[in-house]
Scaffold this active site. Structure first.
Site, short mmCIF file in Angstrom:
data_model
loop_
_atom_site.label_atom_id
_atom_site.label_comp_id
_atom_site.label_asym_id
_atom_site.label_seq_id
_atom_site.Cartn_x
_atom_site.Cartn_y
_atom_site.Cartn_z
N CYS A 112 0.83 -1.19 0.00
CA CYS A 112 0.00 0.00 0.00
C CYS A 112 0.87 1.25 0.00
O CYS A 112 0.62 2.19 -0.75
CB CYS A 112 -0.91 0.00 1.22
SG CYS A 112 -2.00 1.43 1.32
N CYS A 209 -7.03 -2.28 7.16
CA CYS A 209 -8.20 -1.43 7.01
C CYS A 209 -9.32 -2.10 6.23
O CYS A 209 -10.48 -1.88 6.49
CB CYS A 209 -7.80 -0.13 6.32
SG CYS A 209 -7.10 -0.36 4.67
#
Length: 382
Positions: A112, A209
């Site tokens: 990410c 997340c």
RNA sequence: UGGGGCGUGGUGCAACGGCAGCACACCGGACUUUGAAUUCGUUGAUCCUGGUUCGAAUCCAGGCGCCCCGG
């Protein structure tokens, strides 16, 4: 108050995008930059969520988005929300699923940072006119004109996040600013209070997340059901002690969740994908002395060719351990540790440091040394 | 159908006739922008029926169940 290292050689008044999350760190980063007189704007990613579970996504719930927007308004800076659903799913979620399907333990936060924050988002920030982009990471940079940007650990040893930034290259670091990295977490919280940021009391974020508040096995169950493939749990001696629910649900060094009662604690020593076997053993069987890694990233952009001694970190929350790093080719390197190290896990990053400076990062491909003896998995139970 | 041994939380083991304890597992909390690790804590048991005893997991009898030997 320590000098703000991150302003070293930054042109005064430069235009800086701050990647905001609504949390304490990125909010304080933005406030600090505003206070320093930079031309700041906020930018926030809308990430992928499981359909129907959008409100549980911890990175970018509507609440977090509203909070970030409110903080930007309070700081009197522009704020832009950037949609990254598709690219996040393609780059990060897919990487996560592929890794577990292949039997390794991926670290999606690394991907990410490399592909979403510091590539996709950075490019958007530059397109919006920014000269630099800042995040709330606890890391530091050193900029000396004419030299590669150096990436350093954050001052606060308990919060240092340089490990997840080790995959950044010079093109990315040229634009990177880490305003909070020169402070400790308590200092940041104090400043957040001083700036009267509503995020000051918010708990630190945690967990992946996109798992939508569930655990990762259940996420795998929904998105990669083929990973639920039971097989034997055996000792290094070949004795079968139980059955696992799928190799993807376990990782090297894991103790909890084995469901095996034994005279002493048992840990996962290895995952053997070819025989779908989970190898377990006692604490004194843990520890290996070497690894090889791929996806090598030399932070300076200038690969070494000779072996060198370094301090190495093999997972996010781990101590630095001494070892000899040997470059193998453009993409690979090996590390020979001075002492055996617990839980060297394929899929996790190995990051080499000189002092507090990040030199080299790569993805562990395999661990070597004091490896459990190969054996034939035998069914011994009734 | 002769001999011997054993039945204690989910599992493996402790407890001179005197408050049933330990390890592992499970569950919960802390810690943690990955998976883990670590740490704190909570549940939870004497096969059944009688007997001896102030008092039985412990001694006795019977029952039930399991294991080993009977080459």
């Amino acid at each position: 108050m320590p000098a703000p290292n991150y302003t070293q050689h930054l042109p005064p008044g430069a235009k800086v995008a701050v990647a905001m999350s609504g949390g304490v760190d990125s909010s304080t980063a933005a406030a600090l930059l505003v206070e320093q007189g930079y031309d700041v704007f906020g930018i926030m990613l809308r990430l992928w969520s499981e359909p129907g579970r959008e409100h549980a996504n911890r990175c970018c719930t509507p609440d977090a988005m509203a909070l970030a927007k409110r903080i930007a308004a309070q700081l009197d800076i522009p704020f832009y929300a950037i949609d990254a659903k598709d690219v996040f799913h393609d780059k990060v979620v897919q990487y996560f699923l592929d890794g577990y399907t292949q039997g390794v333990t991926p670290n999606p936060c690394l991907v990410c940072n490399r592909h979403i924050r510091w590539e996709f988002l950075l490019n958007r920030a530059l397109t919006l006119g920014a000269d630099y982009m800042a995040t709330g990471h606890y890391a530091q940079t050193i900029r000396i004109p004419g030299e590669p940007v150096k990436l350093l650990q954050g001052i606060d040893p308990k919060k240092d996040q340089s490990y997840v930034l080790g995959a950044l290259d010079q093109a990315q670091l040229q634009h990177a600013i880490f305003p909070v990295g020169g402070y400790t977490k308590p200092e940041i919280r104090t400043m957040a209070e001083k700036f009267q940021l509503p995020a000051a009391r918010i708990k630190d974020s945690q967990d992946l997340c996109f798992l939508a508040g569930t655990d990762y096995p259940s996420f795998l169950g929904r998105h990669a059901p083929q990973t639920a493939d039971p097989g034997p749990i055996v000792t290094t001696g070949g004795e079968q002690l139980g059955e696992h629910q799928g190799l993807a649900f376990y990782t090297i060094g894991q103790r909890k969740g084995l469901g095996i009662a034994h005279s002493e604690p048992l840990y996962v020593l290895a995952k053997q994908a070819d025989s779908n076997t989970l190898v377990v053993g006692t604490a004194d069987e843990l520890g290996q002395s070497a690894l090889t890694a791929g996806n090598a990233n030399w932070v300076s952009g200038r690969p070494e060719s000779a072996p060198f001694q370094a301090m190495v970190k093999i997972r996010y929350t781990a101590g630095l351990v001494p070892g000899l790093v040997t470059p193998l080719d453009d993409e690979h390197f090996a590390v020979q540790f001075d002492q055996p190290v617990r839980d060297i896990t394929p899929g996790q990053a190995a990051v080499a440091y000189h002092g507090s400076e990040v030199i080299l990062s790569g993805i562990i491909q395999k661990a070597q040394g004091k490896q459990p003896q190969p054996y034939q998995a035998i069914r011994l139970v009734k």
